[in-house]
Design a protein around this motif. Sequence first.
Motif, PDB file in Angstrom:
ATOM      1  N   SER A   2       0.825  -1.202   0.000  1.00  0.00           N
ATOM      2  CA  SER A   2       0.000   0.000   0.000  1.00  0.00           C
ATOM      3  C   SER A   2       0.865   1.260   0.000  1.00  0.00           C
ATOM      4  N   LEU A   3       0.417   2.248  -0.760  1.00  0.00           N
ATOM      5  CA  LEU A   3       1.119   3.530  -0.796  1.00  0.00           C
ATOM      6  C   LEU A   3       0.687   4.430   0.355  1.00  0.00           C
ATOM      7  N   ILE A   4      -0.349   4.016   1.085  1.00  0.00           N
ATOM      8  CA  ILE A   4      -0.809   4.733   2.270  1.00  0.00           C
ATOM      9  C   ILE A   4      -0.345   3.978   3.503  1.00  0.00           C
ATOM     10  N   LYS A   5       0.275   4.692   4.415  1.00  0.00           N
ATOM     11  CA  LYS A   5       0.794   4.083   5.643  1.00  0.00           C
ATOM     12  C   LYS A   5      -0.002   4.597   6.834  1.00  0.00           C
ATOM     13  N   ILE A   6      -0.487   3.674   7.655  1.00  0.00           N
ATOM     14  CA  ILE A   6      -1.239   4.029   8.860  1.00  0.00           C
ATOM     15  C   ILE A   6      -0.621   3.285  10.034  1.00  0.00           C
ATOM     16  N   ILE A  20      -1.205   9.026   9.526  1.00  0.00           N
ATOM     17  CA  ILE A  20      -1.707   8.609   8.216  1.00  0.00           C
ATOM     18  C   ILE A  20      -0.873   9.355   7.180  1.00  0.00           C
ATOM     19  N   SER A  21      -0.224   8.635   6.289  1.00  0.00           N
ATOM     20  CA  SER A  21       0.685   9.310   5.365  1.00  0.00           C
ATOM     21  C   SER A  21       0.723   8.622   4.007  1.00  0.00           C
ATOM     22  N   ILE A  25       2.240  13.683   2.077  1.00  0.00           N
ATOM     23  CA  ILE A  25       1.752  14.365   3.278  1.00  0.00           C
ATOM     24  C   ILE A  25       1.785  13.467   4.508  1.00  0.00           C
ATOM     25  N   ASN A  26       1.766  14.121   5.666  1.00  0.00           N
ATOM     26  CA  ASN A  26       1.602  13.468   6.962  1.00  0.00           C
ATOM     27  C   ASN A  26       0.389  14.064   7.664  1.00  0.00           C
ATOM     28  N   ASN A 113      -7.480   3.422   4.022  1.00  0.00           N
ATOM     29  CA  ASN A 113      -6.944   4.715   3.618  1.00  0.00           C
ATOM     30  C   ASN A 113      -7.184   5.816   4.656  1.00  0.00           C
ATOM     31  N   GLY A 114      -7.455   5.424   5.910  1.00  0.00           N
ATOM     32  CA  GLY A 114      -7.686   6.429   6.941  1.00  0.00           C
ATOM     33  C   GLY A 114      -8.285   5.830   8.193  1.00  0.00           C
ATOM     34  N   VAL A 115      -9.062   6.660   8.907  1.00  0.00           N
ATOM     35  CA  VAL A 115      -9.678   6.235  10.165  1.00  0.00           C
ATOM     36  C   VAL A 115     -11.063   6.850  10.300  1.00  0.00           C
ATOM     37  N   VAL A 116     -11.831   6.316  11.238  1.00  0.00           N
ATOM     38  CA  VAL A 116     -13.114   6.889  11.616  1.00  0.00           C
ATOM     39  C   VAL A 116     -13.061   7.232  13.097  1.00  0.00           C
ATOM     40  N   LEU A 117     -13.318   8.493  13.427  1.00  0.00           N
ATOM     41  CA  LEU A 117     -13.396   8.952  14.811  1.00  0.00           C
ATOM     42  C   LEU A 117     -14.854   9.081  15.207  1.00  0.00           C
ATOM     43  N   LYS A 118     -15.175   8.646  16.426  1.00  0.00           N
ATOM     44  CA  LYS A 118     -16.541   8.782  16.921  1.00  0.00           C
ATOM     45  C   LYS A 118     -16.494   9.342  18.339  1.00  0.00           C
TER      46      LYS A 118
END
Length: 314
Positions: A2-6, A20-21, A25-26, A113-118
């Motif tokens: 993956s080109l996206i690193k978490i 998340i990068s 970007i970071n 490709n990211g996260v979900v905050l609740k």
Amino acid sequence: MSLIKIEEIDYKGWKNAIEISNADINLIVVPEVGRIIHFSFKNSENIFYENSELEGLLFKTDSFYNHKIEAPNIGGNRILPCSEDYFHEITDCRNIPDPYINASAYSINYLENGVVLKSPISNYLGIQIERKITINSSGSQVYIEQKITKIKTAKNNQLEKIPVTLWSLSKIKTPNFSYIKSTEKSIFKNGFTISEWPDTKNYAPENITLNNGLIALKSSKKFPQKIGADAKSWVAVYNDNNLFVESFEFDESATYPDFGTSVTIFGNELFSELEVLSPEKHLKIGECIKYNIRWNLIKKSCKEEAEEYLQQLP
């Protein structure tokens, strides 16, 4: 690969931060305080303001910071559930927002490709906020899908009368120049309004200019300032060769907070806060408001080049 690193990192004392990068970007999310704290080009300085005095601190979900004297000025980007006009009804102070939402610990779910905050469910307003934060495999754009859902009745009938809104606030380092594009047929004279405060002077008139429909606000060196506008698509800031553009959705048929305000810019000697607001609405249990925003970070060699770019945006 993956080109996206978490990955989970220890960020300035917050043990469960998520970085998340991609190649460009970071982005650093701190669920312990419910906000995005860092956004930058790879191996570059954070465009967001951070308060070094509050690094690594945690705050109780159901109580106020510093014995109800103030809200913690952590920095980064956060979300609030209603206009400032209603803060005093929730917390008995016009400067202190709902503590269940403002600096509480949020739950976190991971995506490719990211996260979900609740957020926690507010015992004051009976609402919960969810933010889906994602990036592409390359480039400098960040996508934030947001919703506010009515989960239960408010603490009392007075709070039940408060209309809710998704209010995203991004604190940007100073010195800087913030920008809004004036709307044709704006409800405000010259496309903007200057807030009036009961206990202090607003110094925005000394730092605001209007040129070919581009409203520019120079950051304050000492005194507080705030403007509002009924902008329809974006707000931006230029700082140290970085142009940060925050785009948002606009609904012509909806009611917006503060007499039709979709964007506000607040500033002092520490930071400029770009604030975008969704339409406001009284929600019944199970109903929600959805409001998506998008960030883009662009290199510009000077303020004039940044302004030329912004003039071309719709």
